[in-house]
Design a protein around this motif. Structure first.
Motif: not given
Length: 239
Positions: A41-48
């Protein structure tokens, strides 16, 4: 310097300290970082978020893509990560899980003795003068334990994707300063196959809580545009 990861022990390491200056220097040359399903969830906001395959085990590992080529972390700029979220695997350093020398079927906390963060003079102590674990070490151990537990959940998640044949090898094509480049060796959830699942299979994914990370992964691929922009800016500046 080559890492030297050894099991942590009070007898050997009571005098050691760990500092957290330049906290991301150890991932400056990493273009991939492992992530667990709870981070999607949080990673998808900034990384592929993509998957890579271990050719020896044929297992898949979810990772975040930090750069367009090996050895280049585009998120690390001026010693800081240009992201609102940093994966747990990067925050654990210089601590690792390593086989217990007294029981090779169990894991114990290890430390990279060659890490520039580790010394006897600078940073936070691992142990008190009485030989008790400090709060910093206790936090590190708990974080590693949590990561291990969520890694097991992640393996189960990936096994389900594999069982349903949802992961497909994909080549990402990007434009860097007008030049076409291809990123190979990645696996993504195939939207067509996901939509072709039976109602029963889809409901099983929903009941297991897998739909949210699947959709987070699929949406996150658009973050490649961020990497493309940074790579273009970097090459323009170096020209």
């Amino acid at each position: 310097m080559t890492a030297k990861i050894v099991p942590l022990s009070k007898e050997q390491h009571q005098a050691l300290r760990v500092h957290f200056k330049q906290p991301f220097a150890h991932i400056a040359e990493e273009h991939l970082l492992p992530v667990v399903v709870h981070e999607f969830g949080p990673a998808a906001a900034v990384y592929p978020i993509v998957f890579v395959k271990n050719n020896d085990s044929n297992n898949y590992q979810p990772v975040v893509l930090l750069g367009l080529e090996p050895g280049k972390n585009l998120y690390l700029q001026d010693e800081q990560m240009q992201a609102t979220y940093v994966p747990i695997s990067a925050r654990n350093y210089p601590f690792f899980l390593t086989p217990d020398p007294e029981n090779d079927k169990q894991l114990t906390i290890g430390i990279d003795e060659n890490s520039p963060r580790v010394s006897k003079d600078d940073g936070e102590a691992l142990y008190t003068e009485q030989g008790e674990e400090t709060e910093m070490l206790q936090r590190a151990k708990q974080q590693l334990a949590d990561f291990f537990d969520t890694s097991r959940v992640t393996r189960t998640f990936v096994e389900k994707l594999t069982e349903l044949s949802l992961l497909e090898a994909k080549t990402l094509t990007v434009q860097v300063n007008g030049q076409k480049r291809e990123i190979n060796g990645l696996f993504l959830v195939d939207e067509k196959k996901l939509n072709e699942l039976s109602d029963e299979q889809f409901m099983e994914l929903r009941k297991q809580g897998y739909l949210a990370p699947i959709y987070a992964h699929m949406l996150s691929v658009q973050q490649v545009q961020r990497l493309t922009r940074w790579q273009s800016e970097k090459e323009t500046a170096q020209a």
